[in-house]
Design a protein around this motif. Structure first.
Motif, PDB file in Angstrom:
ATOM      1  N   ILE A  64       0.772  -1.133   0.141  1.00  0.00           N
ATOM      2  CA  ILE A  64       0.067  -0.256  -0.127  1.00  0.00           C
ATOM      3  C   ILE A  64       0.975   1.301   0.014  1.00  0.00           C
ATOM      4  O   ILE A  64       0.588   2.284  -0.687  1.00  0.00           O
ATOM      5  N   ILE A  65       1.886   1.147   0.728  1.00  0.00           N
ATOM      6  CA  ILE A  65       2.811   2.383   0.844  1.00  0.00           C
ATOM      7  C   ILE A  65       3.502   2.711  -0.493  1.00  0.00           C
ATOM      8  O   ILE A  65       3.664   3.804  -1.094  1.00  0.00           O
ATOM      9  N   GLY A  66       3.848   1.401  -0.978  1.00  0.00           N
ATOM     10  CA  GLY A  66       4.641   1.583  -2.146  1.00  0.00           C
ATOM     11  C   GLY A  66       3.681   2.275  -3.526  1.00  0.00           C
ATOM     12  O   GLY A  66       4.157   2.930  -4.439  1.00  0.00           O
ATOM     13  N   VAL A  67       2.275   1.580  -3.558  1.00  0.00           N
ATOM     14  CA  VAL A  67       1.371   2.107  -4.460  1.00  0.00           C
ATOM     15  C   VAL A  67       1.068   3.595  -4.269  1.00  0.00           C
ATOM     16  O   VAL A  67       1.024   4.400  -5.161  1.00  0.00           O
ATOM     17  N   SER A  68       1.016   3.898  -3.013  1.00  0.00           N
ATOM     18  CA  SER A  68       0.656   5.275  -2.829  1.00  0.00           C
ATOM     19  C   SER A  68       1.836   6.272  -3.008  1.00  0.00           C
ATOM     20  O   SER A  68       1.500   7.212  -3.513  1.00  0.00           O
ATOM     21  N   ALA A  69       3.254   5.768  -2.906  1.00  0.00           N
ATOM     22  CA  ALA A  69       4.173   6.602  -3.357  1.00  0.00           C
ATOM     23  C   ALA A  69       4.258   6.651  -4.862  1.00  0.00           C
ATOM     24  O   ALA A  69       4.661   7.810  -5.388  1.00  0.00           O
ATOM     25  N   LEU A  70       3.917   5.652  -5.384  1.00  0.00           N
ATOM     26  CA  LEU A  70       4.002   5.774  -7.111  1.00  0.00           C
ATOM     27  C   LEU A  70       3.075   6.754  -7.516  1.00  0.00           C
ATOM     28  O   LEU A  70       3.240   7.135  -8.438  1.00  0.00           O
ATOM     29  N   VAL A  71       1.825   6.530  -7.089  1.00  0.00           N
ATOM     30  CA  VAL A  71       0.658   7.611  -7.355  1.00  0.00           C
ATOM     31  C   VAL A  71       1.135   8.829  -7.211  1.00  0.00           C
ATOM     32  O   VAL A  71       0.987   9.931  -7.770  1.00  0.00           O
TER      33      VAL A  71
END
Length: 226
Positions: free
Chosen positions: A46-53
């Motif tokens: 979730i943290i990785g996807v949020s950072a990517l977005v």
């Protein structure tokens, strides 16, 4: 169309798009992988996807900012170039006009008068003669001629005085060489050979005088005055 209608339309389109994403194979595969992860891995995902977005969203204004910086740098470079061109133009227009050098025969007479005004003794004056230009520094096509002045038994004060006199004859007459050696009869004095070169300065272009008005134009002007 009111704002509420636009909001409702956007919400419905977003719901339909989300349902299509949920029905896709890639979404189901990702969901299965996410469900099979440990809670720690799920948090990291979730943290990785949020950072990517967030990175994708922030890259849009950063791209505009980077482009604007390139425009500013390009503008400042062009402005500096224009300033340098204007400076060179002003400096070139302020360059004084160099007068033409006198003919070699006239220059020889001027040099002889300068020697006479320096109150040198006859034994100190060896002579003045024209010589060929064998210099690699100044091409022959850029000179009107070269003059060699030979003097003997000069002290340092006389050498400096004669060098200044010869250098000040004309802005287009330059003191090219000065060969100094000790006098053989009295080592306290020096024999000096000055070499003067007359530069070939082109004559300034002649400005044509304004043409007088014709008789017809004069009559026309008189009629207008009347």
């Amino acid at each position: 169309m009111t704002l509420d209608d636009l909001k409702e339309r956007f919400t419905s389109e977003a719901r339909v798009t989300w349902e299509r994403i949920q029905e896709s194979t890639a979404y189901n595969q990702l969901k299965d992988r996410y469900d099979n992860m440990t809670p720690g891995m799920q948090k990291l995902s979730i943290i990785g996807v949020s950072a990517l977005v967030a990175l994708i969203i922030l890259s849009i204004p950063y791209g505009y900012y980077s482009t604007s910086q390139d425009y500013v740098t390009d503008f400042e470079g062009k402005r500096m170039t224009i300033r340098e061109l204007l400076k060179v133009t002003r400096e070139s227009s302020d360059v004084p006009q160099i007068p033409q050098a006198p003919p070699i025969s006239s220059l020889q007479g001027i040099v002889d008068s300068q020697i006479q005004s320096a109150h040198l003794l006859p034994e100190q004056i060896k002579g003045t003669q024209t010589v060929s230009n064998n210099s690699k520094l100044i091409p022959s096509n850029l000179t009107e001629g070269m003059l060699e002045v030979s003097l003997a038994k000069l002290n340092l004060h006389q050498i400096l005085d004669m060098g200044h006199r010869l250098q000040s004859i004309n802005p287009s007459v330059k003191l090219k060489d000065m060969v100094m050696s000790a006098n053989r009869e009295d080592s306290r004095y020096f024999d000096v050979v000055f070499k003067l070169v007359a530069l070939a300065v082109p004559a300034p272009p002649e400005v044509a005088p304004p043409e007088p008005p014709s008789k017809g134009s004069r009559k026309k002007i008189q009629n207008e005055d009347e």
